[in-house]
Design an enzyme around this catalytic site. Structure first.
Site, PDB file in Angstrom:
ATOM      1  N   ARG A   1       0.912  -1.241  -0.116  1.00 47.49           N
ATOM      2  CA  ARG A   1      -0.430   0.086  -0.095  1.00 47.49           C
ATOM      3  C   ARG A   1       1.204   1.284   0.085  1.00 47.49           C
ATOM      4  O   ARG A   1       0.667   2.289  -0.144  1.00 47.49           O
ATOM      5  CB  ARG A   1      -0.722  -0.414   1.262  1.00 47.49           C
ATOM      6  CG  ARG A   1      -2.007  -1.458   1.181  1.00 47.49           C
ATOM      7  CD  ARG A   1      -2.619  -0.796   2.703  1.00 47.49           C
ATOM      8  NE  ARG A   1      -3.401   0.030   2.435  1.00 47.49           N
ATOM      9  CZ  ARG A   1      -4.423   0.273   2.323  1.00 47.49           C
ATOM     10  NH1 ARG A   1      -5.150  -0.347   1.140  1.00 47.49           N
ATOM     11  NH2 ARG A   1      -5.486   1.230   2.885  1.00 47.49           N
TER      12      ARG A   1
ATOM     13  N   ARG B   1       3.206   2.978  -1.962  1.00 46.73           N
ATOM     14  CA  ARG B   1       3.435   3.242  -3.344  1.00 46.73           C
ATOM     15  C   ARG B   1       4.651   3.734  -3.517  1.00 46.73           C
ATOM     16  O   ARG B   1       5.186   4.227  -4.766  1.00 46.73           O
ATOM     17  CB  ARG B   1       2.210   3.463  -4.535  1.00 46.73           C
ATOM     18  CG  ARG B   1       1.124   2.164  -4.106  1.00 46.73           C
ATOM     19  CD  ARG B   1      -0.605   3.218  -4.781  1.00 46.73           C
ATOM     20  NE  ARG B   1      -0.750   4.317  -4.559  1.00 46.73           N
ATOM     21  CZ  ARG B   1      -1.994   4.109  -3.961  1.00 46.73           C
ATOM     22  NH1 ARG B   1      -1.438   3.286  -2.936  1.00 46.73           N
ATOM     23  NH2 ARG B   1      -2.208   5.804  -3.030  1.00 46.73           N
TER      24      ARG B   1
ATOM     25  N   GLU C   1       9.522  -8.596  -5.798  1.00 45.17           N
ATOM     26  CA  GLU C   1       8.785 -10.258  -5.230  1.00 45.17           C
ATOM     27  C   GLU C   1       9.465 -11.547  -5.676  1.00 45.17           C
ATOM     28  O   GLU C   1       9.129 -11.537  -6.866  1.00 45.17           O
ATOM     29  CB  GLU C   1       7.432  -9.767  -4.926  1.00 45.17           C
ATOM     30  CG  GLU C   1       6.923 -11.375  -3.641  1.00 45.17           C
ATOM     31  CD  GLU C   1       5.901 -11.250  -2.966  1.00 45.17           C
ATOM     32  OE1 GLU C   1       5.546 -12.045  -2.444  1.00 45.17           O
ATOM     33  OE2 GLU C   1       5.110 -10.023  -3.666  1.00 45.17           O
TER      34      GLU C   1
ATOM     35  N   ARG D   1      -0.062 -22.950  -6.975  1.00 46.56           N
ATOM     36  CA  ARG D   1      -0.363 -21.722  -6.059  1.00 46.56           C
ATOM     37  C   ARG D   1      -1.771 -21.213  -5.400  1.00 46.56           C
ATOM     38  O   ARG D   1      -1.465 -20.873  -4.403  1.00 46.56           O
ATOM     39  CB  ARG D   1       0.307 -20.791  -6.515  1.00 46.56           C
ATOM     40  CG  ARG D   1      -0.040 -19.421  -6.965  1.00 46.56           C
ATOM     41  CD  ARG D   1       0.800 -18.526  -7.931  1.00 46.56           C
ATOM     42  NE  ARG D   1       0.011 -17.797  -8.812  1.00 46.56           N
ATOM     43  CZ  ARG D   1       0.670 -16.345  -9.059  1.00 46.56           C
ATOM     44  NH1 ARG D   1       1.911 -16.192  -8.120  1.00 46.56           N
ATOM     45  NH2 ARG D   1       0.566 -16.072  -9.876  1.00 46.56           N
TER      46      ARG D   1
ATOM     47  N   ALA E   1      14.491   7.896   2.376  1.00 42.40           N
ATOM     48  CA  ALA E   1      14.741   8.476   3.892  1.00 42.40           C
ATOM     49  C   ALA E   1      13.095   9.100   4.241  1.00 42.40           C
ATOM     50  O   ALA E   1      11.934   8.632   5.474  1.00 42.40           O
ATOM     51  CB  ALA E   1      14.882   9.556   4.274  1.00 42.40           C
ATOM     52  N   ARG E   2      12.314   9.972   3.410  1.00 45.43           N
ATOM     53  CA  ARG E   2      11.317  10.249   3.248  1.00 45.43           C
ATOM     54  C   ARG E   2      10.062   9.440   3.175  1.00 45.43           C
ATOM     55  O   ARG E   2       9.650   9.236   4.018  1.00 45.43           O
ATOM     56  CB  ARG E   2      10.707  11.667   2.463  1.00 45.43           C
ATOM     57  CG  ARG E   2       9.018  12.510   2.499  1.00 45.43           C
ATOM     58  CD  ARG E   2       9.422  13.368   1.796  1.00 45.43           C
ATOM     59  NE  ARG E   2       8.257  14.317   2.066  1.00 45.43           N
ATOM     60  CZ  ARG E   2       7.651  15.233   1.058  1.00 45.43           C
ATOM     61  NH1 ARG E   2       8.160  14.995   0.193  1.00 45.43           N
ATOM     62  NH2 ARG E   2       7.063  16.310   1.424  1.00 45.43           N
TER      63      ARG E   2
ATOM     64  N   ARG F   1       3.466   2.347  10.328  1.00 47.16           N
ATOM     65  CA  ARG F   1       3.681   0.965  10.906  1.00 47.16           C
ATOM     66  C   ARG F   1       4.456   0.781  12.336  1.00 47.16           C
ATOM     67  O   ARG F   1       5.116  -0.167  12.473  1.00 47.16           O
ATOM     68  CB  ARG F   1       4.263   0.550   9.662  1.00 47.16           C
ATOM     69  CG  ARG F   1       3.381   0.189   8.300  1.00 47.16           C
ATOM     70  CD  ARG F   1       2.161  -0.485   8.330  1.00 47.16           C
ATOM     71  NE  ARG F   1       1.599  -0.227   6.808  1.00 47.16           N
ATOM     72  CZ  ARG F   1       0.065  -0.438   6.674  1.00 47.16           C
ATOM     73  NH1 ARG F   1      -0.595  -0.736   8.005  1.00 47.16           N
ATOM     74  NH2 ARG F   1      -0.691  -0.260   5.781  1.00 47.16           N
TER      75      ARG F   1
END
Length: 243
Positions: A90, A92, A98, A170, A187-188, A197
């Site tokens: 989420r 973005r 992945e 799968r 960093a932002r 989080r």
């Protein structure tokens, strides 16, 4: 036989975060900020007055001048359950790659909540808290998830052995399966991620993350703290608000 292979199943309750590469330092913030008034700056100039540099970073953070914090890059390797990645993506402002269940056989590594994971939700949405849960509840979660994982992975292997495509087989696997990815951010973007989080009493705005993604966030934050200590200190001092 599939039944024999499934005996190699692995159960875990942790997450892995590794800093793969970085181009991130407090100097990146200072150069970016000072170019608007001074043009190009040198590292020697920045190091000559560390208190002034610290003050500038704190000013930028406090008054939410965010763009100077974007001139950095960190790439993390993350191994965690799939449900963590569904929340992670989420955000973005990160770049992701992945592992794919279409192109490789997925390994039988599954998440089981550890004994310190709070299990019981109490209260209404937006006001709820989590309680530890009883010994019987922990036993139920452990036994049920393990049994479910074994059955799901056995079904997956049976389909593969029958010649079914990996991308179809799968579909029976649960979101407790571990996956891995590379995630790159500045960093932002990382501060925005951390503000949402992690749950901290000293944060200006409360956040209520799921514990498993918070485990990832805590490890990422420690890597970042070591790379950019002045920026991290300013983030903490100003209520952990993303500028």
């Amino acid at each position: 036989m599939p039944g024999e292979e499934v005996m190699d199943i692995e159960f875990r309750s942790d997450v892995e975060v590794e800093l793969i590469k970085s181009a991130a330092s407090d100097a990146d913030v200072l150069w970016a900020a000072r170019v608007s008034t001074k043009g190009e700056s040198s590292l020697a100039e920045i190091e000559a007055d560390p208190q002034r540099s610290k003050g500038l970073i704190n000013f930028l953070m406090r008054d939410r001048h965010g763009t100077p914090f974007e001139h950095s890059s960190m790439t993390f390797y993350v191994k965690a359950p799939i449900f963590v990645f569904r929340e992670f993506m989420r955000h973005r402002t990160f770049s992701y790659n992945e592992e794919s269940g279409r192109y490789r056989r997925l390994e039988p590594v599954f998440y089981v909540p550890g004994p310190d994971r709070k299990l019981v939700q109490e209260g209404r949405p937006g006001k709820y808290v989590f309680a530890d849960g009883t010994a019987e509840q922990h036993k139920l979660v452990g036994e049920t998830t393990r049994d479910s994982y074994r059955q799901a992975y056995l079904a997956y292997l049976e389909m593969l052995d029958a010649g079914i495509a990996r991308e179809v087989a799968r579909s029976v696997l649960p979101v407790g399966l571990y996956s891995s990815m590379y995630a790159t951010c500045n960093a932002r973007a990382l501060m925005n991620f951390l503000s949402l989080r992690t749950k901290r009493e000293d944060a200006a705005f409360p956040s209520f993350p799921q514990r498993e993604i918070e485990m990832v966030a805590e490890q990422m934050e420690e890597h970042w703290r070591q790379l950019m200590p002045l920026t991290h200190a300013a983030f903490e001092a100003n209520g952990r608000v993303c500028p």
